[in-house]
Scaffold this motif. Structure first.
Motif, mmCIF file in Angstrom:
data_model
loop_
_atom_site.group_PDB
_atom_site.id
_atom_site.type_symbol
_atom_site.label_atom_id
_atom_site.label_comp_id
_atom_site.label_asym_id
_atom_site.label_seq_id
_atom_site.Cartn_x
_atom_site.Cartn_y
_atom_site.Cartn_z
ATOM 1 N N GLU A 74 2.411 10.550 -6.426
ATOM 2 C CA GLU A 74 3.167 9.331 -6.732
ATOM 3 C C GLU A 74 4.087 8.917 -5.591
ATOM 4 N N SER A 132 2.705 1.739 -0.791
ATOM 5 C CA SER A 132 2.768 0.412 -1.392
ATOM 6 C C SER A 132 3.916 -0.407 -0.815
ATOM 7 N N LYS A 133 5.070 0.214 -0.645
ATOM 8 C CA LYS A 133 6.221 -0.508 -0.090
ATOM 9 C C LYS A 133 5.985 -0.877 1.364
ATOM 10 N N TYR A 188 1.960 7.328 -2.881
ATOM 11 C CA TYR A 188 1.532 5.988 -3.293
ATOM 12 C C TYR A 188 2.678 5.001 -3.194
ATOM 13 N N SER A 189 3.839 5.352 -3.705
ATOM 14 C CA SER A 189 4.991 4.443 -3.718
ATOM 15 C C SER A 189 5.404 4.059 -2.300
ATOM 16 N N THR A 190 5.452 5.049 -1.405
ATOM 17 C CA THR A 190 5.826 4.783 -0.011
ATOM 18 C C THR A 190 4.813 3.870 0.661
#
Length: 416
Positions: A383, A390-391, A386-388
Motif C-alpha cells: 500500500e 500514485s502521488k 502504491y500510494s507513493t
C-alpha cells in the motif's frame, strides 16, 4: 519537388487499393470524395492528424473559441479515426477531411476557408499547404511540436522536408532537444512551451465524466484498466484476473471490429466477461453498489466503442497502456492525471513522458508475463508503494501544465 508530388500520388493510389478490403482506408477515400467546403470570409484553421492530436490540441481550440467567439473555426483531420468521432464537435463551425496535398487542392481549400491563422498539432508537414499559407501571408503555428535526430528533416536527403519547415511562423515545442535540433537548421522562431496534452488530461481529471454502468461494474472493488490494447498486450494481461480474484478488469482495445472483440472475449472464461454494449443496455446485468449484494462472477468488462477511455480512468486504480509491443505506446497521460500508476511494453522511447515516468518510478516497462506479474504484485500488495507512486504520477502531470496559457499569450493578440 517532382519526387514529392509523385510520392503523394503513389500514397493515394496505395490507399485506394487498400480501400477495397480495409474499412478505414475506404472511409479515407469516400470521405474526401463527398465533402463540399463552405466559404468563409476569414477563419481560424486547426489541423489534426487523428483523434489523439485533436485531444492534444483541444485546449488551444477551446481557448480560441472562448476568446474569439466571433471567429469561424475550421477543423481538418487526416485520419478517419479522428474525423468520424469528432465531425460534429461544437468547437468548430466546419469539420473536414484534409484533401490530398497537391498544389491545386491546397489553393482551392485555402482560398475557400480564407484562414487568418493556421494551427497544426505536433506533426504533419505538408509542402503545398504550408507553401500556400506562406504565399498568402497567413501565420502558421506548430503546437506541441517534437523533433528527434532520426527524423527526415535532419538527414542529408531531407531537403524538401527542411524547406517545409521554413514556412512555419513559429514552433511551440515540447522540449529543449527539439529547440536545439531546429537551431541546427537555422530555425530560431521557437519557444519551448511544453505539451498541451498535460492541460487537456489535467482538466479532464478535475471534472471527470460519469460513464453509465461503470460504477455498477466496479461495485466498490479495485479496477485494473487496460487502455488502447493490442492483441500482444491482451495475451499477457489475460493472465491477471485469475491471479487477483478481488479485482475487476476493464479492457478498452484500440481496435473494436467484431473479430478483435471476439478474440479478446475468448481469452476469458465465458461466465466472467461481458461486452459494455450488453452490460449497459441489459437490465439483467445491473447490480447494486454494495459488495454483499452482488454476484461477483462478472469480472472482465470489454469496451466495444471509441471515445470513452479517457473517462474510464476515473474508475481505475492501475492502468496498462497498450501499443508497447508494436509501433509504440498510446496515451499514458490520461491515466496518469487520475493518479493511476501506468504499465506499458518496451516500445516507449519516442515518448518523453514515458521516459520521465520511468525515471520517477511512476511508470513501469514490462517485456513478459513475469515482469507484468512482478510489478502488479508490488502495486497491489504494498500500500505504501502504491500510494507513493500514485502521488508522484499525479504531481508529475500537474507540474507540466501551462502550455496552453503560454501559447495563447503569443497567438491570441495576433488574430485580426
Amino acid at each position: 519537388m517532382f519526387l514529392y508530388n509523385i510520392g503523394i500520388k503513389l500514397y493515394y493510389f496505395a490507399i485506394w487499393l487498400a480501400s477495397f478490403f480495409n474499412a478505414k482506408a475506404s472511409l479515407w477515400i469516400s470521405g474526401r470524395k463527398k465533402q463540399r467546403f463552405a466559404s468563409f470570409n476569414g477563419s481560424i484553421w486547426f489541423h489534426f492528424a487523428s483523434l489523439g492530436e485533436f485531444e492534444q490540441g483541444r485546449p488551444i481550440l477551446e481557448a480560441m473559441r472562448e476568446r474569439h467567439p466571433g471567429k469561424k473555426i475550421v477543423v481538418t483531420f487526416f485520419s478517419p479515426s479522428g474525423y468520424e468521432i469528432r465531425k460534429n464537435t461544437p468547437l468548430a463551425d466546419a469539420v473536414y477531411y484534409l484533401p490530398l496535398d497537391t498544389a491545386k487542392n491546397a489553393r482551392h481549400f485555402i482560398d475557400t476557408i480564407a484562414p487568418e491563422i493556421a494551427v497544426f498539432t505536433k506533426y504533419e508537414y505538408w509542402y503545398h499547404y504550408f507553401s500556400e499559407l506562406h504565399k498568402k501571408g497567413v501565420s502558421l503555428y506548430i503546437i506541441s511540436g517534437i523533433f528527434r535526430p532520426k527524423q527526415v528533416f535532419f538527414k542529408w536527403y531531407g531537403g524538401i522536408n527542411r524547406k517545409i519547415l521554413t514556412f512555419v511562423s513559429h514552433f511551440f515545442l515540447q522540449d529543449e532537444q527539439s529547440r536545439q535540433l531546429l537551431h541546427t537548421l537555422g530555425l530560431t522562431n521557437t519557444t519551448v512551451s511544453g505539451d498541451t496534452r498535460f492541460d487537456r488530461v489535467w482538466a479532464n481529471a478535475q471534472q471527470p465524466k460519469q460513464v453509465p454502468g461503470i460504477a455498477q461494474f466496479k461495485n466498490l472493488q479495485k479496477v485494473f484498466i487496460a487502455g488502447s490494447t493490442w492483441p500482444e498486450d491482451e495475451k499477457l494481461l489475460a493472465t491477471l484476473p485469475a491471479l487477483y480474484p478481488d479485482w475487476k478488469f476493464i479492457f478498452a482495445p484500440h481496435e473494436i471490429n467484431e473479430e478483435k472483440i471476439n478474440n479478446l472475449i475468448n481469452l476469458f472464461p465465458a461466465n466472467s466477461v461481458v461486452r459494455y454494449s450488453k452490460w449497459a443496455g441489459n437490465s439483467k446485468f445491473k447490480i447494486q453498489n454494495s459488495k454483499d449484494q452482488t454476484d461477483n462472477s462478472l469480472r472482465v468488462l470489454i469496451i466495444d466503442n471509441i471515445g470513452m477511455l479517457s473517462s474510464l480512468y476515473a474508475y481505475g486504480d492501475i492502468a496498462h497502456i497498450g501499443g508497447g509491443f508494436g509501433v509504440g505506446i498510446h496515451n499514458t497521460l490520461e491515466a496518469a492525471a487520475f493518479g493511476l500508476p501506468v504499465i506499458f511494453g518496451p516500445n516507449y522511447l519516442k515518448f518523453n513522458e514515458a521516459r520521465e515516468l520511468i525515471t520517477l518510478k511512476a511508470g513501469f516497462c514490462i517485456s513478459n508475463e513475469a515482469q507484468l506479474k512482478g510489478i502488479t504484485d508490488s502495486l497491489i500488495t504494498d500500500e505504501a508503494f502504491y500510494s507513493t507512486t500514485s502521488k508522484k504520477i499525479r504531481d508529475y502531470v500537474q507540474e507540466h501544465t501551462g502550455a496552453t496559457q503560454l501559447i495563447m499569450k503569443h497567438i491570441s493578440p495576433l488574430i485580426p
